[in-house]
Scaffold this active site. Sequence first.
Site, PDB file in Angstrom:
ATOM      1  N   LYS A 198     110.795  25.623  43.304  1.00 36.96           N
ATOM      2  CA  LYS A 198     109.715  26.635  43.176  1.00 36.96           C
ATOM      3  C   LYS A 198     108.804  26.521  44.386  1.00 36.96           C
ATOM      4  O   LYS A 198     107.986  25.620  44.486  1.00 36.96           O
ATOM      5  CB  LYS A 198     108.936  26.353  41.891  1.00 36.96           C
ATOM      6  CG  LYS A 198     108.289  27.558  41.265  1.00 36.96           C
ATOM      7  CD  LYS A 198     107.245  28.282  42.097  1.00 36.96           C
ATOM      8  CE  LYS A 198     105.855  27.713  41.939  1.00 36.96           C
ATOM      9  NZ  LYS A 198     104.863  28.415  42.785  1.00 36.96           N
ATOM     10  N   GLU A 272     103.766  13.586  44.919  1.00 36.37           N
ATOM     11  CA  GLU A 272     103.157  13.390  46.241  1.00 36.37           C
ATOM     12  C   GLU A 272     101.913  14.263  46.250  1.00 36.37           C
ATOM     13  O   GLU A 272     102.003  15.482  46.319  1.00 36.37           O
ATOM     14  CB  GLU A 272     104.164  13.791  47.320  1.00 36.37           C
ATOM     15  CG  GLU A 272     103.926  13.100  48.632  1.00 36.37           C
ATOM     16  CD  GLU A 272     103.020  13.927  49.519  1.00 36.37           C
ATOM     17  OE1 GLU A 272     101.786  13.760  49.392  1.00 36.37           O
ATOM     18  OE2 GLU A 272     103.534  14.728  50.300  1.00 36.37           O
ATOM     19  N   CYS A 306      98.499  16.647  53.681  1.00 36.83           N
ATOM     20  CA  CYS A 306      98.062  15.689  52.649  1.00 36.83           C
ATOM     21  C   CYS A 306      97.653  14.363  53.283  1.00 36.83           C
ATOM     22  O   CYS A 306      96.764  13.680  52.787  1.00 36.83           O
ATOM     23  CB  CYS A 306      99.150  15.483  51.620  1.00 36.83           C
ATOM     24  SG  CYS A 306     100.762  15.169  52.330  1.00 36.83           S
ATOM     25  N   GLU A 403      89.231  15.993  49.185  1.00 41.34           N
ATOM     26  CA  GLU A 403      90.224  16.523  50.127  1.00 41.34           C
ATOM     27  C   GLU A 403      89.810  17.947  50.506  1.00 41.34           C
ATOM     28  O   GLU A 403      89.759  18.831  49.650  1.00 41.34           O
ATOM     29  CB  GLU A 403      91.604  16.531  49.469  1.00 41.34           C
ATOM     30  CG  GLU A 403      92.711  16.965  50.397  1.00 41.34           C
ATOM     31  CD  GLU A 403      94.098  16.890  49.762  1.00 41.34           C
ATOM     32  OE1 GLU A 403      94.267  17.315  48.616  1.00 41.34           O
ATOM     33  OE2 GLU A 403      95.016  16.391  50.444  1.00 41.34           O
TER      34      GLU A 403
HETATM   35  P1  NDP Z   1      98.584  23.356  43.937  1.00 41.99           P
HETATM   36  O1  NDP Z   1      98.694  21.935  43.604  1.00 41.99           O
HETATM   37  O2  NDP Z   1      98.062  24.309  42.917  1.00 41.99           O
HETATM   38  O3  NDP Z   1     100.028  23.944  44.362  1.00 41.99           O
HETATM   39  C1  NDP Z   1     101.177  23.203  44.632  1.00 41.99           C
HETATM   40  C2  NDP Z   1     102.386  23.831  43.942  1.00 41.99           C
HETATM   41  O4  NDP Z   1     102.282  23.692  42.521  1.00 41.99           O
HETATM   42  C3  NDP Z   1     102.524  25.324  44.177  1.00 41.99           C
HETATM   43  O5  NDP Z   1     103.891  25.677  44.229  1.00 41.99           O
HETATM   44  C4  NDP Z   1     101.880  25.895  42.931  1.00 41.99           C
HETATM   45  O6  NDP Z   1     102.235  27.209  42.676  1.00 41.99           O
HETATM   46  C5  NDP Z   1     102.398  24.955  41.885  1.00 41.99           C
HETATM   47  N1  NDP Z   1     101.648  24.906  40.644  1.00 41.99           N
HETATM   48  C6  NDP Z   1     100.371  25.329  40.395  1.00 41.99           C
HETATM   49  N2  NDP Z   1     100.031  25.069  39.109  1.00 41.99           N
HETATM   50  C7  NDP Z   1     101.107  24.474  38.532  1.00 41.99           C
HETATM   51  C8  NDP Z   1     101.373  23.948  37.221  1.00 41.99           C
HETATM   52  N3  NDP Z   1     100.468  23.966  36.253  1.00 41.99           N
HETATM   53  N4  NDP Z   1     102.582  23.384  36.994  1.00 41.99           N
HETATM   54  C9  NDP Z   1     103.505  23.323  37.974  1.00 41.99           C
HETATM   55  N5  NDP Z   1     103.318  23.809  39.209  1.00 41.99           N
HETATM   56  C10 NDP Z   1     102.138  24.367  39.500  1.00 41.99           C
HETATM   57  O7  NDP Z   1      97.757  23.513  45.249  1.00 41.99           O
HETATM   58  P2  NDP Z   1      96.873  24.766  45.703  1.00 41.99           P
HETATM   59  O8  NDP Z   1      97.755  25.652  46.461  1.00 41.99           O
HETATM   60  O9  NDP Z   1      96.136  25.409  44.571  1.00 41.99           O
HETATM   61  O10 NDP Z   1      95.804  24.060  46.628  1.00 41.99           O
HETATM   62  C11 NDP Z   1      94.601  23.540  46.062  1.00 41.99           C
HETATM   63  C12 NDP Z   1      94.192  22.284  46.739  1.00 41.99           C
HETATM   64  O11 NDP Z   1      95.191  21.320  46.520  1.00 41.99           O
HETATM   65  C13 NDP Z   1      94.065  22.369  48.245  1.00 41.99           C
HETATM   66  O12 NDP Z   1      92.803  22.776  48.628  1.00 41.99           O
HETATM   67  C14 NDP Z   1      94.347  20.961  48.670  1.00 41.99           C
HETATM   68  O13 NDP Z   1      93.176  20.202  48.615  1.00 41.99           O
HETATM   69  C15 NDP Z   1      95.313  20.478  47.625  1.00 41.99           C
HETATM   70  N6  NDP Z   1      96.710  20.515  48.080  1.00 41.99           N
HETATM   71  C16 NDP Z   1      97.267  19.356  48.453  1.00 41.99           C
HETATM   72  C17 NDP Z   1      98.556  19.338  48.900  1.00 41.99           C
HETATM   73  C18 NDP Z   1      99.169  18.079  49.337  1.00 41.99           C
HETATM   74  O14 NDP Z   1     100.259  18.098  49.903  1.00 41.99           O
HETATM   75  N7  NDP Z   1      98.542  16.970  49.085  1.00 41.99           N
HETATM   76  C19 NDP Z   1      99.359  20.555  49.017  1.00 41.99           C
HETATM   77  C20 NDP Z   1      98.692  21.734  48.557  1.00 41.99           C
HETATM   78  C21 NDP Z   1      97.415  21.681  48.118  1.00 41.99           C
HETATM   79  P3  NDP Z   1     101.354  28.385  43.318  1.00 41.99           P
HETATM   80  O15 NDP Z   1     101.315  28.163  44.781  1.00 41.99           O
HETATM   81  O16 NDP Z   1     102.132  29.565  43.008  1.00 41.99           O
HETATM   82  O17 NDP Z   1     100.023  28.302  42.676  1.00 41.99           O
END
Ligand code: NDP
Length: 492
Positions: A198, A272, A306, A403
């Site tokens: 996904k 992660e 990250c 973060e």
């Molecule tokens: P998310 O953690 O929401 O997104 C990561 C993935 O999880 C996306 O594919 C998302 O889908 C999916 N997802 C969202 N909700 C669920 C759920 N309940 N169950 C399973 N999968 C889910 O990150 P965001 O894009 O909302 O970013 C928000 C914050 O998270 C950022 O500002 C940053 O601080 C942090 N972040 C950290 C990352 C890292 O690598 N450490 C990566 C991304 C974000 P969808 O995109 O469709 O919502």
Amino acid sequence: MADTVSPRDGTAPGAAVWEYAPAPQEREIVSIAPSYGLFIDGEFAPAADGRTFATVNPATEEPLAEVALAGQADVDRAVHAARTAFETVWGPMPGAQRAKYIYRIARIIAERAREFAVLESLDNGKPIKESRDVDVPLASAHFFYHAGWADKLPYAGFGPDPRPVGVAGQVIPWNFPLLMAAWKLAPALAAGNTCVLKPAETTPLTALLLAEVCQQAGLPDGVVNVVTGAGETGAAVVSHPGVDKVAFTGSTEVGKQILAATAGTGKKLTMELGGKAANVVFADAPLEGAVEGIVNGIFFNQGHVCCAGSRLLVQEPVAGILLDRLKRRLGTLRLGDPLDKNTDIGAINSAGQLGRIRDLAAAGEAEGAERWSPACPLPDRGYWFAPTLFTGVSPSHRIAREEIFGPVLSVLTFRTPEEAVAKANNTPYGLSAGVWTEKGSRILWLAQRLRAGVVWANTYNRFDPTSPFGGYRESGFGREGGRHGLEAYLHA
Ligand code: NDP
């Protein structure tokens, strides 16, 4: 002359074709279809209920394509296809045979590298020089590396006859869309698992191109399935009873939700999650190199990393001179069109993320830190944030604890190595850290005391498929890459 991006004439009706680079012999072209289906059981098809969503170019706010939004029925179908492929084809297949397919995928990514790089920069907003030189070559390298393991699993240290886990449900974020897909798929496939991937809602296109590559490589139907959608689609994947292993990269908040949703199910998990890494510069460090490492640590990929070195800890005697040099260097960074080969800082991936960065930067000012950015005109359209640093930051400020996931550096100082350790570890996260010093003994001393999964010494943000990556505490658990990363996809 600046590169241009423009729809090409004479293409199939509705298809946008993007040209990149000025001279015909240098043109990199990617075709973006008006709409994309889900990739299930070897075929692209619309969602069962016909729902779609738009993916947008964050540098222009223009829609790139409509993409199918997978619901529960589609996830059911994808998991069923993955299960059937696992039981009938991929699971029983000898490792040497699996390796051939994985090598083929690696080679095709390399052959289509420019297409992938342009598409990634269009959908994500990252500078083309980063997608071209980092994301795409590393994605290909992950498949090459793991192809090598497929027929050597009995020698990986997990018992004489390690078995695949089954169907892997893999949810990835938007910061490295293709690379994260490769990090997830390559070890899973090498170990004999099948996958339901996904991608993030804002960056689905390179995962769909990768699905096309799987078709091109002749990968048996159902071995890799890609279900695009939003958070609910991700939730449907991870909580599906037919999924045996969940691999997630994203925010700590969603990671916790997934832990709650999968508790007691017996699914294997790797998480992660976020980070707030300290990049520690001692007074004896080679300062020019340290400045480059600091810039790479926090401004690479707009800070959407990250393991970004988002907290600079600098030893007091060199704090003044280092900051002067750092500010001078930031004044040379070029922000703008992601498809311009000279761009250093591209677009912020989404309006939502831009809002989060702005809120946290405003909190930094409100809490009393001093904000600085070089003169940096921002384009009129698109999502942009100038490279920013904060001085006068105290460990209790939100910008030192949370973060930000953007091009924002929080600068703190320290006097003694012990104080550096205490400040560096003053975070609930534990993903990565950097250390800059000319003394090897100091590197080892500090690395032993830093609570971080990865510690870079006199460099930053270096990745290699052979090297395990991952964190602990609120940064998650499990490792990806290297021999260690295979463990998550095997039963000993
Ligand atoms: P998310 O953690 O929401 O997104 C990561 C993935 O999880 C996306 O594919 C998302 O889908 C999916 N997802 C969202 N909700 C669920 C759920 N309940 N169950 C399973 N999968 C889910 O990150 P965001 O894009 O909302 O970013 C928000 C914050 O998270 C950022 O500002 C940053 O601080 C942090 N972040 C950290 C990352 C890292 O690598 N450490 C990566 C991304 C974000 P969808 O995109 O469709 O919502």
